[in-house]
Design an enzyme around this catalytic site. Structure first.
Site, PDB file in Angstrom:
ATOM      1  N   ASP A  99       0.833  -1.212   0.000  1.00 20.97           N
ATOM      2  CA  ASP A  99       0.000   0.000   0.000  1.00 20.97           C
ATOM      3  C   ASP A  99       0.867   1.262   0.000  1.00 20.97           C
ATOM      4  O   ASP A  99       0.777   2.107   0.906  1.00 20.97           O
ATOM      5  CB  ASP A  99      -0.922   0.042   1.225  1.00 20.97           C
ATOM      6  N   GLU A 105     -11.633  -0.813  -3.814  1.00 22.82           N
ATOM      7  CA  GLU A 105     -10.873  -0.131  -2.764  1.00 22.82           C
ATOM      8  C   GLU A 105      -9.660   0.571  -3.347  1.00 22.82           C
ATOM      9  O   GLU A 105      -9.464   0.594  -4.565  1.00 22.82           O
ATOM     10  CB  GLU A 105     -10.458  -1.109  -1.668  1.00 22.82           C
TER      11      GLU A 105
END
Length: 387
Positions: free
Chosen positions: A51, A233
């Protein structure tokens, strides 16, 4: 997708001399094409990454913040060799106290940070949650420098930006910040729980401004029925020309080589949408044009960010390396725009043209003087002759 994603020669232009840094990279590429055993185009150093935030630059260092205990940081001076930062953003035991009231039982594993520079300081957004839950919160910390050796280095927590609970429609994780064409500041966020949301931020504080909210992706099924689990997402919005481009992830993350993550994109003429894919399907109704997906040992690419410098578009994301037991690693690609103004990713950092390789100190250049084409002959170095 291939590992030439990390050959950062975008600063080079046809007809210009290459610096020794670019020369080193090109030499590695030449070695790869010659069949040498090492991976010339792979990122060097510690490229562990999950991420990743957008690359942000402070002085001569490029920084990325990632999921990790206390918020993990990594840096590079050339966008090729990466090193772990000397300390996390939050030291163990000194996490912001307000978090416990929002996410009870939090133990220090921060998710999916995002960092931007504005108003003379760095704004670091971070998310706190637990896997499979939408009891989550997004917070903000600021610092005037990213250099831990700087005497002014100090992360100051600014508190909550937005929170969600088990009864909320959205999920307050995966923040990403964008400035619209009028200078307004916005934050997209969200995960699985009914899709991707967008809120307005105050340009000075970086905190939420007002109560406006827009669904951007994954909110309803193709038949118009509101979803309970969107599968969308890690949003990221890029403004280019007259369009806003929304990058999202679909599939499952965090399962190493078994991850099914892939990156999709849609675009809109308005920051609040609707975002449509190449076929005109709304991302809120299961639309999305796939940009990057699993290929070879590059499994589950996800979590896009874009850093622009000297005309180059450095698109970052993570992937799971199936050759290394699914280890999460950083990848850097070169993003361009096609004739229809849709983004594409290339691993080619050199535009077509004739190049001169020059020593930045001596001015001497590489050339093939005296070469007859026999394999193994050395490349000569000497004074450049104008073409």
């Amino acid at each position: 997708m291939n590992t030439t994603s990390t050959l950062l020669l975008a600063r080079v232009r046809a007809g210009r001399h290459l610096t020794w840094r670019a020369l080193r990279l090109l030499a590695l590429l030449l070695a790869l094409t010659a069949g040498l055993s090492f991976q010339a185009s792979a990122l060097q150093g510690n490229d562990n990454c999950h991420d990743p935030s957008t690359i942000v630059k402070d002085g001569n260092k490029y920084w990325i913040f990632t999921t990790g205990t206390g918020i993990y940081a990594m840096y590079s001076t050339d966008l090729v060799t990466w090193q772990s930062g000397p300390r996390p953003v939050f030291a163990a035991g000194s996490y912001p106290s307000w978090i416990q009231s929002k996410v009870p039982g939090f133990t220090g594993d921060f998710w999916a940070p995002e960092c931007v520079y504005r108003n003379g300081k760095f704004y670091l957004y971070y998310s706190v949650s637990t896997f499979g839950s939408n009891t989550s919160t997004i917070g903000l910390a600021t610092n005037v420098t990213l250099d831990p050796a700087n005497p002014n280095y100090q992360w100051v927590d600014q508190g909550e930006v937005i929170s969600t609970t088990s009864s909320s429609a959205s999920n307050a994780i995966d923040p990403a910040v964008v400035t619209d064409a009028s200078g307004g500041l916005w934050m997209s966020y969200g995960s699985f729980f009914k899709g991707i949301g967008l809120i307005k931020l105050d340009g000075l504080t970086g905190k939420r401004s007002g109560t406006s909210f827009s669904w951007l992706a994954g909110n309803v099924a193709a038949d118009g029925v509101t979803r309970n689990n969107s599968g969308s997402e890690a949003p990221y919005i890029v403004r280019n020309g007259s369009y806003y481009y929304l990058f999202i992830n679909k599939g499952a993350c965090c399962q190493g080589s078994s991850s099914t993550y892939y990156i999709q994109v849609g675009r809109s003429t308005s920051i609040t949408g609707p975002y449509l894919d190449k076929n005109g399907v709304d991302l809120n109704k299961n639309g999305g044009t796939t940009l990057i997906a699993t290929k070879g040992n590059y499994v589950g690419p996800g979590h896009v960010g874009l850093f622009q410098e000297n005309g180059a578009n450095y698109l970052t994301h993570h992937y799971y390396d199936s050759n290394q037991n699914g280890r999460a690693r950083l990848s850097v690609g070169n993003m361009g725009w096609d004739a229809a103004a849709w983004p594409f990713i290339t691993r080619d950092w050199l535009a077509a043209g004739r190049y001169t390789l020059a020593n930045a100190n001596s001015g001497l250049v590489w050339d093939a003087w005296g070469c007859t084409g026999v394999q193994g002959q050395a490349i000569a170095q000497g004074t450049s002759t104008p073409a």
